[in-house]
Each structure stands twice: as structure tokens, then as C-alpha cells.
Design an enzyme around this catalytic site. Structure first.
Site, PDB file in Angstrom:
ATOM      1  N   LYS A   1       0.875  -1.050   0.239  1.00 34.40           N
ATOM      2  CA  LYS A   1       0.307   0.288  -0.204  1.00 34.40           C
ATOM      3  C   LYS A   1       0.916   0.630   0.107  1.00 34.40           C
ATOM      4  CE  LYS A   1      -2.069   1.872   4.165  1.00 34.40           C
ATOM      5  NZ  LYS A   1      -1.465   3.654   3.579  1.00 34.40           N
ATOM      6  N   ASN A   2       1.573   1.479   0.976  1.00 43.35           N
ATOM      7  CA  ASN A   2       2.903   2.567   1.126  1.00 43.35           C
ATOM      8  C   ASN A   2       3.197   3.031  -0.176  1.00 43.35           C
ATOM      9  OD1 ASN A   2       1.609   2.678   3.488  1.00 43.35           O
ATOM     10  ND2 ASN A   2       3.144   2.517   4.532  1.00 43.35           N
TER      11      ASN A   2
ATOM     12  N   CYS B   1      -5.812   8.674   8.826  1.00 40.09           N
ATOM     13  CA  CYS B   1      -6.394   7.888   9.827  1.00 40.09           C
ATOM     14  C   CYS B   1      -6.301   8.429  11.154  1.00 40.09           C
ATOM     15  CB  CYS B   1      -5.108   6.655   9.319  1.00 40.09           C
ATOM     16  SG  CYS B   1      -4.931   4.655   9.194  1.00 40.09           S
TER      17      CYS B   1
ATOM     18  N   ARG C   1      -0.822  15.071  13.239  1.00 39.70           N
ATOM     19  CA  ARG C   1       0.145  14.717  11.412  1.00 39.70           C
ATOM     20  C   ARG C   1       0.657  15.969  10.655  1.00 39.70           C
ATOM     21  NH1 ARG C   1      -1.755   9.014   9.217  1.00 39.70           N
ATOM     22  NH2 ARG C   1       0.298   9.149   8.679  1.00 39.70           N
TER      23      ARG C   1
ATOM     24  N   ASP D   1       4.358  20.612   7.962  1.00 35.91           N
ATOM     25  CA  ASP D   1       5.683  21.299   7.555  1.00 35.91           C
ATOM     26  C   ASP D   1       6.601  21.158   7.060  1.00 35.91           C
ATOM     27  OD1 ASP D   1       5.649  19.660  10.647  1.00 35.91           O
ATOM     28  OD2 ASP D   1       7.280  20.606  10.898  1.00 35.91           O
TER      29      ASP D   1
ATOM     30  N   ASP E   1       3.611   0.792  12.238  1.00 28.82           N
ATOM     31  CA  ASP E   1       2.424  -0.131  11.700  1.00 28.82           C
ATOM     32  C   ASP E   1       2.668  -1.050  12.056  1.00 28.82           C
ATOM     33  OD1 ASP E   1       1.834   2.284  10.066  1.00 28.82           O
ATOM     34  OD2 ASP E   1       2.401   1.328   8.124  1.00 28.82           O
TER      35      ASP E   1
ATOM     36  N   ARG F   1      -8.937  -0.038   3.683  1.00 30.77           N
ATOM     37  CA  ARG F   1      -8.001   1.422   2.935  1.00 30.77           C
ATOM     38  C   ARG F   1      -6.806   0.385   2.672  1.00 30.77           C
ATOM     39  NH1 ARG F   1      -5.826   4.720   7.112  1.00 30.77           N
ATOM     40  NH2 ARG F   1      -4.487   4.990   5.301  1.00 30.77           N
TER      41      ARG F   1
END
Ligand code: UD1
Length: 418
Positions: free
Chosen positions: A22-23, A116, A121, A124, A307, A399
Site C-alpha cells: 500500500k505504502n 488515519c 500529522r 511542515d 505500522d 483502506r
């Protein structure tokens, strides 16, 4: 509202093919925008975060075709530089389109992303790095307006923390910048290296130099490519946890063992046998009951992944011994704890620390998933619990997990969606 119904305490035995990451797929799909051509991407997981990403691409003007696990994206005709609030808010990683739009069309208008609920989160580091590359960023009313007509200028950027998203955004933004960009203190997750390999296959010039530094020579144009995504290491850890709580024996296919190098010893210490000698597969065999007496600190890669904290915690709930988890990456990543307590777990949380006293049994109950990996933890705990566990909040599972209940059902779990 759909629920997963799990009748637990059944031994899992058999084979599971691990989905694509997924990532990896999310930033790679965004980066395909910059290729400005046809990209064929294999091993793409069928998960809702991918559906949202493809909707964003279509909204921007890309042509998309998704069959089985191959997605074809053609971004020759990008017609927009803005992403509607509704799409942005569905997924935190949509922020990756900022770098992609800047690189592809030179400007972007997007609202701040959702995703999530893991605590604040901020973005910046993304913005600061992009400004260093010469991007003009106007913030206000929950939106960002960014432009750079003349293109970005390569420069030296040092991230104050190896943020995965910021590293990805800056890589994608700088592939077509003028001159050389050097990014130091980058995130070293395998998904970053997958993005780099994909972009290089599209004609980018990105080189890993030394520990944690990337050197990017800007090129004028990228081209399309055919690429296969790496396997999902967190899905692999989720199934390993499921094997551990069910005295199971699972052969996981399509696993790169180096990607879970910090996790395998944790299962071995818990008494599981983990065999990794065959190519791209891993077999985990669990003892009668795992034992677990250790400290787990989540860290940037190659440390123990944040995770994996939730599914491994679910495993530790049913092990002999006391374990201590220290969550160093996100401030609000223990939402699964309250739900695990409903199943009979013994966990105490103080700030970033969770102490788990293993219990002899968990008992089925009604629980609600509140984030993606917390949802995975509830599935693992439900598989190990006696009686029936009903899990709601399935949109979180969808997801990131492809065919979760089918995969588990085929190896002996009693699990269905109603
Ligand atoms: C990515 C992963 C997520 C994983 C996380 C850490 C995707 C789609 N998501 O999320 O699954 O849990 O990496 O491995 O790949 N931070 C700031 N300012 C910034 C950026 C980040 O303060 O500009 C903070 C975050 O709030 C967090 C920490 O840095 O506390 C790590 O975040 P980051 O590495 O950026 O994670 P994500 O890219 O959001």
C-alpha cells in the site's frame, strides 16, 4: 453497517499470497503523473486507498485502467492542478500529489489532507523542503496554493526527521528541478526505495549516496515505464501475528525478508519458527502458546515499524509474559487498546508506553476499528479469542488489506463479512 464476524481459536494452516505494498503504490501512482506518459504498474493491491488515488488521477485528467492487479495510467493530458476537498480529506497520503502536481504542471491547489487519526500529522517538513526548492506556497482556509512558473531549483535539503511522506514529496518534486538536489536524513523505508526505482525506470536520475542521502539530477522530461510494486511488509506481519495467536503454520508467499528484518526476531523470541530459506517466501510455525517478555520501540526503518505495533501487540496479549511497547513515531497510536481490553486483554497505557500482561484467553466481543493497523490488531485478537468477535469500522481495513477475510478463510479461519 457491515461487520466482520470471527469465530476464533481455530488453527490457521496453509498459504497466503502477500499483496503489493500500500505504502509503495500510493506515491508511485502519484509519481506516474510526472511521467506524462503511459505507466503499467503490476502487483497493485485492490484496496480503497488505491481507488481514491485513481479517482484523483482521473480528476486531474489521467486515463486509468485497473484490471486484476495491474493498473495502467496514462497522464499525457493533465487538465487540472486542483484536487477537490472531498478527495483530499479521504486519505492522508493524498498530500503526495502536491509534489507530483508541481513536478507535472508547475502549480497545485489542494486542501489539507485527511487520513488515519494517529495524532497530529503536520506537513511542515513537506512545505519547508518545497519552499527551499523555490516553490511559492500560500496557506490559508485549510488549503494550499502553490506555484512555480519557471520550475524548481535544485538545492541541499536536510530533513529534521526522516519523514516518509516528506521524503517522497521532495523526491517527486525535484526529479525535474533545474540542477542537483541533495536530500539528507531521508526516510529509508523500502517504499522510498521502490519510489526511487520506479522514477529511475521512468528516466529520473536519482542516486542513493551514503547513509540517508539522495542525490537527484534534474531531467527535462520523464517517460512511461512498466514496473512491479514490492510486497506489503505490514500485511506480512499481520498474517504472521495471526499465525502466532492460532498456533498456526502459514507459508507466506511474496515476502522480502529483509524488509521485515526488525520484526522476524520478535516472532522468533516469542517461540515461533520462522523459515526464510526459500526465495521470496516465509514460513511461520507457532508453538502451543507464544511467550513474550520484551520491549518494542517503534522507530524509522530499519527499526521496528510503527505500522506493525498494533498487530504485534494483539499477539502479545495472548502470550505468556509481559511486554512493553514504546510508540515513538505517532502520538495517538493506541486506539486499538480500548477495544483489545473488551476482548479481555490486560494492557495499561501511559503516554507513549503500553504495558501488556499476556492473558491465558481472550473472549469474543463487539469491537470497533478506529484506524487501519488497529483494525488489523482486532482481527488478529479475534482470531485468537474464544467465541465470536464482531468487528465494525471495516472501512479502515479496506483502506489497506486486499481480500483479508478470503485469505484468512482459505487457511482455516471462520471469518465472514455480514
Ligand atoms: C507513512 C506511512 C505510514 C507509516 C509512517 C511511518 C504511507 C502512505 N504512510 O506515513 O503507514 O506509519 O510513514 O512509517 O506511506 N511529521 C511532522 N511533519 C511533517 C511530516 C511528518 O511532524 O512534515 C511527523 C508525523 O506527524 C509523525 C512522524 O513525523 O509523527 C512520521 O511521519 P511520516 O514519516 O511523515 O509518516 P507518513 O508519511 O504520514
Amino acid at each position: 453497517m457491515s461487520k466482520l464476524i470471527i469465530e476464533g481459536a481455530r488453527r490457521l494452516k496453509g498459504e497466503i499470497n502477500i499483496q503489493g505494498s500500500k505504502n509503495s503504490i500510493l506515491p508511485i501512482l502519484a509519481a506516474s503523473l510526472v511521467a506524462g506518459d503511459e505507466c503499467v504498474i503490476h502487483n497493485c493491491p485492490r484496496i480503497s486507498d488505491v481507488d481514491i488515488t485513481l479517482k484523483i488521477l482521473e480528476h486531474l485528467g489521467s486515463k486509468v485502467n485497473f484490471e486484476k492487479n495491474t493498473v495502467i495510467v496514462n497522464s499525457e493530458n493533465i487538465i487540472k492542478n486542483n484536487i477537490p476537498n472531498l478527495l483530499m480529506r479521504k486519505m492522508r497520503s493524498s498530500i503526495i500529489f502536491l509534489g507530483a502536481l508541481i513536478s507535472a504542471v508547475g502549480s497545485a491547489e489542494i486542501s489539507l489532507p485527511g487520513g488515519c487519526e494517529l495524532g497530529p500529522r503536520p506537513i511542515d517538513m513537506h512545505i519547508e523542503g518545497l519552499r527551499q526548492l523555490g516553490l511559492r506556497v500560500d496557506e490559508g482556509y485549510g488549503a494550499l496554493r502553490c506555484s512555480n512558473e519557471g520550475g524548481l531549483e535544485g538545492c541541499n535539503i536536510t530533513l529534521s526527521f526522516p519523514s516518509v511522506g516528506a521524503t517522497e514529496n521532495l523526491i517527486i518534486a525535484s526529479v525535474k528541478a533545474h540542477g542537483t538536489t541533495v536530500i539528507s536524513n531521508i526516510a529509508k523505508e523500502p517504499e522510498i526505495m521502490d519510489l526511487v526505482a520506479f522514477l529511475n525506470s521512468c528516466g529520473a536520475k536519482i542516486e542513493c549516496r551514503g547513509e540517508g542521502t539522495l542525490v537527484i539530477e534534474g531531467v527535462q522530461k520523464l517517460h512511461g515505464a512498466e514496473y512491479t510494486i514490492i510486497p506489503d511488509r505490514i500485511a506480512a506481519v499481520t498474517y504472521m501475528s495471526a499465525a502466532a495467536v492460532t498456533v498456526g503454520d502459514l507459508l507466506l508467499k511474496n515476502v522480502i525478508k529483509e524488509h521485515i528484518g526488525a520484526v522476524i526476531p520478535v516472532f522468533e523470541e516469542a517461540g515461533c519458527t520462522v523459515q526464510t530459506n526459500s526465495k521470496n517466501s516465509l514460513r511461520i510455525t507457532a508453538p502451543t502458546r507464544p511467550y513474550f517478555n520484551r520491549m518494542i520501540r517503534t522507530m524509522p526503518y530499519p527499526g521496528f515499524p510503527t505500522d506493525a505495533q498494533a498487530p504485534v501487540m494483539a499477539m502479545s496479549c495472548l502470550a505468556d509474559g509481559t511486554s512493553v511497547f514504546v510508540e515513538n513515531i505517532f502520538t495517538n497510536r493506541y486506539k486499538h487498546v480500548g477495544e483489545l481490553l473488551r476482548l479481555g486483554a490486560d494492557i495499561k497505557v501511559e503516554g507513549r508506553v503500553a504495558i501488556v500482561e499476556g492473558v491465558k484467553r481472550l473472549f469474543g466481543a463487539e469491537v470497533t476499528a478506529m484506524d487501519l493497523r488497529g483494525a488489523a490488531a482486532l482481527v488478529v485478537a479475534g482470531l485468537g479469542a474464544e467465541g465470536i468477535t464482531k468487528i465494525s469500522g471495516l472501512s479502515h481495513i479496506d483502506r489497506g488489506y486486499e481480500n483479508l477475510e478470503n485469505n484468512l478463510g482459505l487457511v482455516g479461519a471462520s471469518i465472514k463479512r455480514v
